[in-house]
Design a protein around this motif. Structure first.
Motif, PDB file in Angstrom:
ATOM      1  N   LYS A   1       1.034  -1.030  -0.069  1.00 54.67           N
ATOM      2  CA  LYS A   1       0.015  -0.095  -0.247  1.00 54.67           C
ATOM      3  C   LYS A   1       0.778   1.283  -0.159  1.00 54.67           C
ATOM      4  N   LEU A   2       0.842   2.281  -0.974  1.00 51.81           N
ATOM      5  CA  LEU A   2       1.354   3.416  -0.997  1.00 51.81           C
ATOM      6  C   LEU A   2       0.768   4.477  -0.844  1.00 51.81           C
ATOM      7  N   TYR A   3       1.007   5.369   0.236  1.00 54.51           N
ATOM      8  CA  TYR A   3       0.396   6.455   0.510  1.00 54.51           C
ATOM      9  C   TYR A   3       1.244   7.623   0.053  1.00 54.51           C
ATOM     10  N   GLY A   4       0.424   8.767  -0.370  1.00 53.48           N
ATOM     11  CA  GLY A   4       1.275  10.153  -0.818  1.00 53.48           C
ATOM     12  C   GLY A   4       1.805   9.932  -2.089  1.00 53.48           C
ATOM     13  N   ASN A   5       1.322   9.683  -3.168  1.00 60.64           N
ATOM     14  CA  ASN A   5       1.938   9.387  -4.608  1.00 60.64           C
ATOM     15  C   ASN A   5       2.091  10.689  -5.358  1.00 60.64           C
ATOM     16  N   LEU A   6       1.005  11.294  -5.423  1.00 60.26           N
ATOM     17  CA  LEU A   6       0.607  12.409  -6.253  1.00 60.26           C
ATOM     18  C   LEU A   6       1.609  13.577  -6.269  1.00 60.26           C
ATOM     19  N   THR A   7       1.843  13.940  -7.259  1.00 61.33           N
ATOM     20  CA  THR A   7       2.743  15.313  -7.541  1.00 61.33           C
ATOM     21  C   THR A   7       1.649  16.268  -7.385  1.00 61.33           C
ATOM     22  N   PRO A   8       2.250  17.816  -6.808  1.00 61.16           N
ATOM     23  CA  PRO A   8       1.147  18.923  -6.946  1.00 61.16           C
ATOM     24  C   PRO A   8       0.547  19.020  -8.426  1.00 61.16           C
ATOM     25  N   THR A   9       1.268  18.790  -9.629  1.00 58.00           N
ATOM     26  CA  THR A   9       0.719  18.795 -10.815  1.00 58.00           C
ATOM     27  C   THR A   9      -0.408  17.826 -10.869  1.00 58.00           C
ATOM     28  N   GLU A  10      -0.229  16.546 -10.369  1.00 57.71           N
ATOM     29  CA  GLU A  10      -1.212  15.674 -10.709  1.00 57.71           C
ATOM     30  C   GLU A  10      -2.560  15.975  -9.890  1.00 57.71           C
ATOM     31  N   ARG A  11      -2.083  16.490  -8.702  1.00 57.76           N
ATOM     32  CA  ARG A  11      -3.153  16.845  -7.595  1.00 57.76           C
ATOM     33  C   ARG A  11      -4.075  18.035  -8.439  1.00 57.76           C
ATOM     34  N   PHE A  12      -3.279  18.899  -9.085  1.00 57.89           N
ATOM     35  CA  PHE A  12      -4.380  19.889  -9.897  1.00 57.89           C
ATOM     36  C   PHE A  12      -5.274  19.337 -10.814  1.00 57.89           C
ATOM     37  N   ILE A  13      -4.607  18.453 -11.666  1.00 57.73           N
ATOM     38  CA  ILE A  13      -5.151  17.771 -12.832  1.00 57.73           C
ATOM     39  C   ILE A  13      -6.382  16.957 -12.425  1.00 57.73           C
ATOM     40  N   ALA A  14      -6.103  16.282 -11.034  1.00 58.60           N
ATOM     41  CA  ALA A  14      -7.228  15.473 -10.764  1.00 58.60           C
ATOM     42  C   ALA A  14      -8.439  16.191 -10.024  1.00 58.60           C
ATOM     43  N   SER A  15      -8.415  17.379 -10.135  1.00 55.11           N
ATOM     44  CA  SER A  15      -9.509  18.410  -9.535  1.00 55.11           C
ATOM     45  C   SER A  15     -10.791  18.226 -10.286  1.00 55.11           C
ATOM     46  N   THR A  16     -10.686  17.479 -11.512  1.00 53.87           N
ATOM     47  CA  THR A  16     -12.075  17.498 -12.151  1.00 53.87           C
ATOM     48  C   THR A  16     -12.110  15.914 -12.567  1.00 53.87           C
ATOM     49  N   ASP A  17     -13.165  15.495 -12.751  1.00 55.98           N
ATOM     50  CA  ASP A  17     -13.758  14.252 -13.034  1.00 55.98           C
ATOM     51  C   ASP A  17     -12.620  13.532 -14.153  1.00 55.98           C
ATOM     52  N   GLU A  18     -12.738  14.322 -15.430  1.00 60.28           N
ATOM     53  CA  GLU A  18     -12.096  14.053 -16.387  1.00 60.28           C
ATOM     54  C   GLU A  18     -10.436  13.945 -16.198  1.00 60.28           C
ATOM     55  N   GLY A  19     -10.248  14.725 -15.192  1.00 65.99           N
ATOM     56  CA  GLY A  19      -8.593  14.952 -14.946  1.00 65.99           C
ATOM     57  C   GLY A  19      -8.447  13.498 -13.869  1.00 65.99           C
ATOM     58  N   LYS A  20      -9.135  13.072 -13.038  1.00 65.17           N
ATOM     59  CA  LYS A  20      -8.869  11.941 -12.235  1.00 65.17           C
ATOM     60  C   LYS A  20      -8.551  10.813 -13.037  1.00 65.17           C
ATOM     61  N   GLU A  21      -9.740  10.784 -14.313  1.00 67.66           N
ATOM     62  CA  GLU A  21      -9.387   9.512 -14.978  1.00 67.66           C
ATOM     63  C   GLU A  21      -7.968   9.776 -15.835  1.00 67.66           C
ATOM     64  N   ILE A  22      -7.612  10.824 -16.028  1.00 66.55           N
ATOM     65  CA  ILE A  22      -6.194  10.790 -16.698  1.00 66.55           C
ATOM     66  C   ILE A  22      -5.193  10.260 -15.893  1.00 66.55           C
ATOM     67  N   VAL A  23      -5.257  10.943 -14.811  1.00 65.64           N
ATOM     68  CA  VAL A  23      -4.259  10.576 -13.672  1.00 65.64           C
ATOM     69  C   VAL A  23      -4.185   9.065 -13.359  1.00 65.64           C
ATOM     70  N   HIS A  24      -5.318   8.650 -13.150  1.00 66.51           N
ATOM     71  CA  HIS A  24      -5.609   7.388 -12.568  1.00 66.51           C
ATOM     72  C   HIS A  24      -4.917   6.316 -13.844  1.00 66.51           C
ATOM     73  N   SER A  25      -5.396   6.687 -15.096  1.00 69.89           N
ATOM     74  CA  SER A  25      -4.879   5.771 -16.249  1.00 69.89           C
ATOM     75  C   SER A  25      -3.419   5.573 -16.452  1.00 69.89           C
ATOM     76  N   ALA A  26      -2.789   7.131 -16.189  1.00 69.28           N
ATOM     77  CA  ALA A  26      -1.465   7.163 -16.464  1.00 69.28           C
ATOM     78  C   ALA A  26      -0.525   6.668 -15.370  1.00 69.28           C
ATOM     79  N   ARG A  27      -0.951   6.649 -14.258  1.00 72.64           N
ATOM     80  CA  ARG A  27      -0.338   6.126 -13.178  1.00 72.64           C
ATOM     81  C   ARG A  27      -0.294   4.765 -13.152  1.00 72.64           C
ATOM     82  N   THR A  28      -1.451   4.052 -13.244  1.00 72.92           N
ATOM     83  CA  THR A  28      -1.514   2.654 -13.312  1.00 72.92           C
ATOM     84  C   THR A  28      -0.796   2.083 -14.447  1.00 72.92           C
ATOM     85  N   LYS A  29      -1.259   2.284 -15.562  1.00 70.31           N
ATOM     86  CA  LYS A  29      -0.869   1.697 -17.035  1.00 70.31           C
ATOM     87  C   LYS A  29       0.620   2.035 -16.937  1.00 70.31           C
TER      88      LYS A  29
END
Length: 121
Positions: A46-74
């Motif tokens: 289990k990994l806590y505190g993974n996101l960069t400030p830029t990723e947090r900003f991008i993930a502030s919208t639903d579409e951004g969450k999907e982009i960050v999730h997809s990029a991170r996991t893939k």
């Protein structure tokens, strides 16, 4: 029992350091905290505190969450599939087979399950 758990805790600590360094090199930031357990031929982290400030900003919208999730996991799965870290296999004493990974963006929590070709002892 005390000697085994001391050795195993050292292995877990080194395993977590490998994960942290790899993700820092890949994403520019490693997880702030990692909790790993070994079960049969799996290392579950289990990994806590993974996101960069830029990723947090991008993930502030639903579409951004999907982009960050997809990029991170893939990206992390592709990286391990292309080139499993040799030092991880040497530490565990088994060949890396596959990585299953997912992330909960809202909680900045990732879970990775590393599968090896034999039980971790």
């Amino acid at each position: 029992m005390g000697e085994w758990s001391k050795d195993m805790s050292k292995v877990i600590h080194e395993f977590n350091d490998i994960i942290r360094k790899l993700r820092k090199d890949c994403f520019g930031k490693g997880p702030e905290r990692i909790h790993t357990i070994f079960v049969e031929n799996m290392a579950i982290a289990k990994l806590y505190g993974n996101l960069t400030p830029t990723e947090r900003f991008i993930a502030s919208t639903d579409e951004g969450k999907e982009i960050v999730h997809s990029a991170r996991t893939k990206m992390i799965q592709d990286m391990y599939a292309a080139s499993p870290p040799a030092n991880m296999e040497a530490l565990i004493g088994a060949k890396f087979v596959h990585l299953f990974s997912d992330m909960k963006i809202e909680e900045d929590l990732a879970v990775s399950v590393f599968i090896f070709d034999k039980n971790i002892t």
